[in-house]
Design an enzyme around this catalytic site. Structure first.
Site, PDB file in Angstrom:
ATOM      1  N   ASP A  94       4.072  -4.872  35.679  1.00 37.84           N
ATOM      2  CA  ASP A  94       2.698  -4.703  35.216  1.00 37.84           C
ATOM      3  C   ASP A  94       2.415  -3.201  35.151  1.00 37.84           C
ATOM      4  O   ASP A  94       2.096  -2.572  36.160  1.00 37.84           O
ATOM      5  CB  ASP A  94       1.743  -5.415  36.174  1.00 37.84           C
ATOM      6  CG  ASP A  94       0.280  -5.227  35.810  1.00 37.84           C
ATOM      7  OD1 ASP A  94      -0.020  -4.372  34.951  1.00 37.84           O
ATOM      8  OD2 ASP A  94      -0.572  -5.919  36.394  1.00 37.84           O
ATOM      9  N   LYS A 106      -5.006  -0.910  28.993  1.00 38.50           N
ATOM     10  CA  LYS A 106      -5.782   0.269  29.361  1.00 38.50           C
ATOM     11  C   LYS A 106      -5.594   1.455  28.424  1.00 38.50           C
ATOM     12  O   LYS A 106      -6.235   1.544  27.390  1.00 38.50           O
ATOM     13  CB  LYS A 106      -5.495   0.649  30.809  1.00 38.50           C
ATOM     14  CG  LYS A 106      -6.118  -0.319  31.827  1.00 38.50           C
ATOM     15  CD  LYS A 106      -6.124   0.236  33.210  1.00 38.50           C
ATOM     16  CE  LYS A 106      -6.715  -0.748  34.222  1.00 38.50           C
ATOM     17  NZ  LYS A 106      -8.140  -1.025  34.037  1.00 38.50           N
ATOM     18  N   TYR A 127     -18.158  -7.099  38.442  1.00 36.52           N
ATOM     19  CA  TYR A 127     -18.147  -7.272  39.895  1.00 36.52           C
ATOM     20  C   TYR A 127     -19.534  -7.050  40.509  1.00 36.52           C
ATOM     21  O   TYR A 127     -19.686  -6.366  41.523  1.00 36.52           O
ATOM     22  CB  TYR A 127     -17.123  -6.310  40.527  1.00 36.52           C
ATOM     23  CG  TYR A 127     -15.787  -6.323  39.828  1.00 36.52           C
ATOM     24  CD1 TYR A 127     -14.997  -7.472  39.818  1.00 36.52           C
ATOM     25  CD2 TYR A 127     -15.316  -5.199  39.148  1.00 36.52           C
ATOM     26  CE1 TYR A 127     -13.779  -7.510  39.154  1.00 36.52           C
ATOM     27  CE2 TYR A 127     -14.090  -5.221  38.485  1.00 36.52           C
ATOM     28  CZ  TYR A 127     -13.334  -6.383  38.494  1.00 36.52           C
ATOM     29  OH  TYR A 127     -12.125  -6.408  37.840  1.00 36.52           O
ATOM     30  N   TYR A 170      -2.764  -6.413  42.233  1.00 36.40           N
ATOM     31  CA  TYR A 170      -3.859  -6.810  41.345  1.00 36.40           C
ATOM     32  C   TYR A 170      -3.315  -6.838  39.921  1.00 36.40           C
ATOM     33  O   TYR A 170      -2.664  -5.894  39.470  1.00 36.40           O
ATOM     34  CB  TYR A 170      -5.034  -5.828  41.423  1.00 36.40           C
ATOM     35  CG  TYR A 170      -6.110  -6.122  40.405  1.00 36.40           C
ATOM     36  CD1 TYR A 170      -7.066  -7.100  40.645  1.00 36.40           C
ATOM     37  CD2 TYR A 170      -6.136  -5.440  39.191  1.00 36.40           C
ATOM     38  CE1 TYR A 170      -8.045  -7.395  39.694  1.00 36.40           C
ATOM     39  CE2 TYR A 170      -7.106  -5.731  38.236  1.00 36.40           C
ATOM     40  CZ  TYR A 170      -8.052  -6.706  38.494  1.00 36.40           C
ATOM     41  OH  TYR A 170      -8.998  -7.004  37.547  1.00 36.40           O
TER      42      TYR A 170
END
Length: 509
Positions: free
Chosen positions: A322, A351, A93, A221
Site C-alpha cells: 500500500d 493521494k 471523522y 491503515y
C-alpha cells in the site's frame, strides 16, 4: 461592477449576487422602455445614470464608499456560509451533533492557504499528503484546462483514450520492477479494494478458494471502505465499531519502530510465525512499506520487507504494498519499496497521483497476478468497474503531475526537507512528554507520551501560529508539499515547538 437590466426577477438576482459577492458593486435598473413609450418613462434613467456615476466615483476613490455597509454584507454572508457548513455538511471523522471547529478557506497558492478572514497559513499537511507540488500549479492548471476542452469524462467500459494510456505508460516506467498491469480507479481506498479482490480471485481461479484470508500487521491503515477497513488495526484503529460486520483477517504484531536501519530487531518474527502457521488460508499479505501512516506515523526497517518478500515466495502467498501515502517521493525514494529493493505482486497508489487536484487511484499488478485472475482459459473478468474508472480529466492531470515531479529536482528537495526537519524537530525530544521524534524524507513526526486532552485547542494554537497541521492521536506531524521553502518549513517547526512550550512540560535540565 455587475449591471442587471430587466424584470423584477432580475432585481432578485441582483440582490443574490450582492450577497454572494459583497465586494463587487452591483447595479440593477428597470427594463429600458422602447422608443415608442412616452418620454416621461425615461426620466428614471437619469436616476440610474446618477447612481452609476456615484458607484464609479467610489471605485476610483474620488468619494468615500459605504465601508460599514460593505463589511456588514461580508460578515452576513460569512455567517450564513458557516451555518450551512455546521448544520448540513459532514466533515471527515466528525460528529454532526457536536462538530469540531473548521476554518473557511478562500484560496490556496504555493504552500499557503488563504483563509476567508484574511490570514494565510503555511500548509504542513499537503492536504492529507497529496498536494506535493503545492497549490494552483500552472502546469496542472494547464493540463486540466486542456482536457476540459476535449472531454471531462467518458465511460471506460468498451472505450479508451490517450490520457489513460499515457498515464499507464508513465506509471509502468517508474513502478517497481515486474508490475505491468494497471487498474485505474476512484481513490486509494478503492485501489485497496481492487487489490484484495484480485488476490481472492487469483486463488479461486487456481482452484484454492480456501486461501481467502488476508494477513497484515497491527497499527496499519488502508482506507475507510469495507474491505480496506478489514485490514486496518482492529483494536487501536478507527473502525472498531464495525468489527462484527467486517471480514475477519489475520494480524501480526507491528514492525519495530526504527530510523536507524543499521542495527536492531525489525520485528519480523511475529509475521513469520503467522504465515508459517496459517499460509494455507492466506491469499495475500498487505502492508504499508517502511512507513505506517494513519496508524501512528511509524517508520520501520526495510529489512522487514525483504524478509517478507522472501517468505511470501516460499509459502505461495501474494504480497500487496500500500503505497498510497508513501508513493511519489514522500520517503525520499519514488516508491518506498525501493528502500528494500523488492517488488510486490500488487501495488496500491492514490493521494499524490494527481498532485492533489482530483481523486484517482490505481492498483498495479504483475503479469502473474493478472493472468491468474483471468483463469485457466483467460476469459474470467475481474468484476470491478467504477463509474469514473479511467476518468480522462483525472488521468490528464495525473500524467502532468508525474511528469512535473520527474522533470524537477524532487529528490534534492525532499532530502533538504529531511535534513531541516532533523535539525529543527530533533531538539523537541528533550520535552518531558515527548516519546519520540522521527524523520524520513518529507515526513516529520513528534510523538507524545499521551494524547492531548483537547486536540482541537492544539490545532487552533497551531493556526494562531500561522500554520496548518492536523494532530491526531499522540502525534503532531508534518508532510508538507515538496516545494516548501526553508523559511516556510521553519515556521512549521517553530509552531510545533511553540505549542509544546505552551501545552507540554519540559524535562528538567
Amino acid at each position: 461592477m455587475i449591471l442587471f437590466v430587466g424584470s423584477e426577477g432580475q432585481h432578485s438576482n441582483a440582490v443574490a449576487v450582492q450577497r454572494a459577492l459583497p465586494e463587487v458593486p452591483v447595479v440593477s435598473i428597470p427594463q429600458v422602455p422602447p422608443l415608442s413609450e412616452p418620454l416621461t418613462n425615461w426620466v428614471a434613467l437619469k436616476d440610474v445614470a446618477d447612481g452609476m456615476s456615484q458607484v464609479l466615483r467610489v471605485m476610483k476613490g474620488e468619494i468615500p464608499g459605504d465601508e460599514e455597509h460593505l463589511q456588514g454584507a461580508k460578515q452576513e454572508v460569512q455567517v450564513e456560509h458557516l451555518q450551512i457548513d455546521q448544520n448540513h455538511l459532514w466533515h471527515p471523522y466528525t460528529s454532526m451533533v457536536k462538530p469540531g471547529r473548521v476554518w473557511s478557506v478562500r484560496s490556496a497558492e504555493g504552500c499557503l492557504i488563504q483563509l476567508e478572514d484574511g490570514r494565510r497559513l503555511v500548509d504542513g499537511m499537503a492536504s492529507w499528503w497529496c498536494a506535493i507540488h503545492g497549490y494552483n500549479v500552472p502546469e496542472l492548471n494547464a493540463a486540466a484546462a486542456n482536457q476540459l476542452g476535449q472531454m471531462s469524462h467518458v465511460m471506460f467500459g468498451g472505450l479508451t483514450h490517450r490520457p489513460a494510456t499515457l498515464l499507464a505508460k508513465q506509471l509502468l516506467d517508474c513502478a517497481p520492477e515486474g508490475l505491468t498491469q494497471v487498474f485505474l480507479c476512484d481513490s486509494g481506498s478503492v485501489s485497496v479494494e481492487v487489490a484484495l479482490k484480485m488476490s481472492l480471485q487469483y486463488w479461486a481461479m487456481k482452484g484454492k478458494p480456501s486461501k481467502c484470508r488476508i494477513a497484515t500487521v497491527q497499527r496499519g491503515y488502508h482506507g475507510d471502505t469495507f474491505g480496506a477497513m478489514s485490514v486496518c488495526d482492529p483494536v487501536r484503529g478507527m473502525h472498531t465499531l464495525f468489527k462484527g460486520a467486517l471480514a475477519q483477517q489475520l494480524f501480526a504484531e507491528p514492525p519495530e519502530l526504527s530510523t536507524d536501519w543499521s542495527t536492531g530487531d525489525d520485528g519480523f518474527s511475529s509475521m513469520e510465525s503467522l504465515l508459517k502457521e496459517r499460509h494455507q488460508e492466506v491469499a495475500a499479505v498487505i502492508i504499508e512499506p517502511v512507513v505506517q501512516g494513519a496508524g501512528g506515523m511509524r517508520i520501520y526497517n526495510p529489512s522487514y520487507l525483504q524478509k517478507l518478500r522472501k517468505l511470501c515466495d516460499e509459502l505461495d502467498v501474494l504480497l500487496i504494498f500500500d503505497e498510497i501515502a508513501t508513493g511519489f517521493g514522500r520517503t525520499g525514494k519514488l516508491f518506498a519499496a525501493e528502500h528494500a529493493q523488492v517488488s510486490p505482486d500488487i501495488m496500491c497508489i492514490g493521494k499524490a497521483l494527481t498532485g492533489g487536484y482530483c481523486t484517482l487511484g490505481a492498483a498495479i499488478a504483475s503479469e502473474k497476478v493478472s493472468h491468474g485472475v483471468s483463469g485457466p482459459d483467460g476469459r474470467q473478468p475481474l468484476m470491478h468497474g467504477p463509474t469514473f474508472m479511467g476518468n480522462p480529466l483525472a488521468c490528464s492531470i495525473a500524467a502532468a503531475s508525474i511528469q512535473l515531479l520527474l522533470d524537477g529536482p524532487w529528490h534534492s528537495r525532499v532530502k533538504s526537507i529531511e535534513e531541516q526537519l532533523v535539525r529543527e524537530l530533533r531538539p523537541l525530544a528533550a520535552y518531558a512528554e515527548v516519546e519520540d521524534v522521527r524523520v524520513l524524507g518529507a515526513i516529520g513526526v513528534v510523538e507524545l507520551k499521551t494524547a492531548p486532552a483537547e486536540p482541537q485547542k492544539l490545532q487552533a494554537a497551531l493556526v494562531d501560529q500561522g500554520v496548518w497541521l492536523r494532530p491526531f492521536g499522540r502525534t503532531i506531524y508534518t508532510m508538507p508539499p515538496f516545494v516548501i521553502s526553508s523559511e516556510e518549513l521553519s515556521r512549521i517547526s517553530g509552531a510545533i515547538a511553540s505549542v509544546l512550550d505552551a501545552h507540554i512540560p519540559r524535562s528538567a535540565e
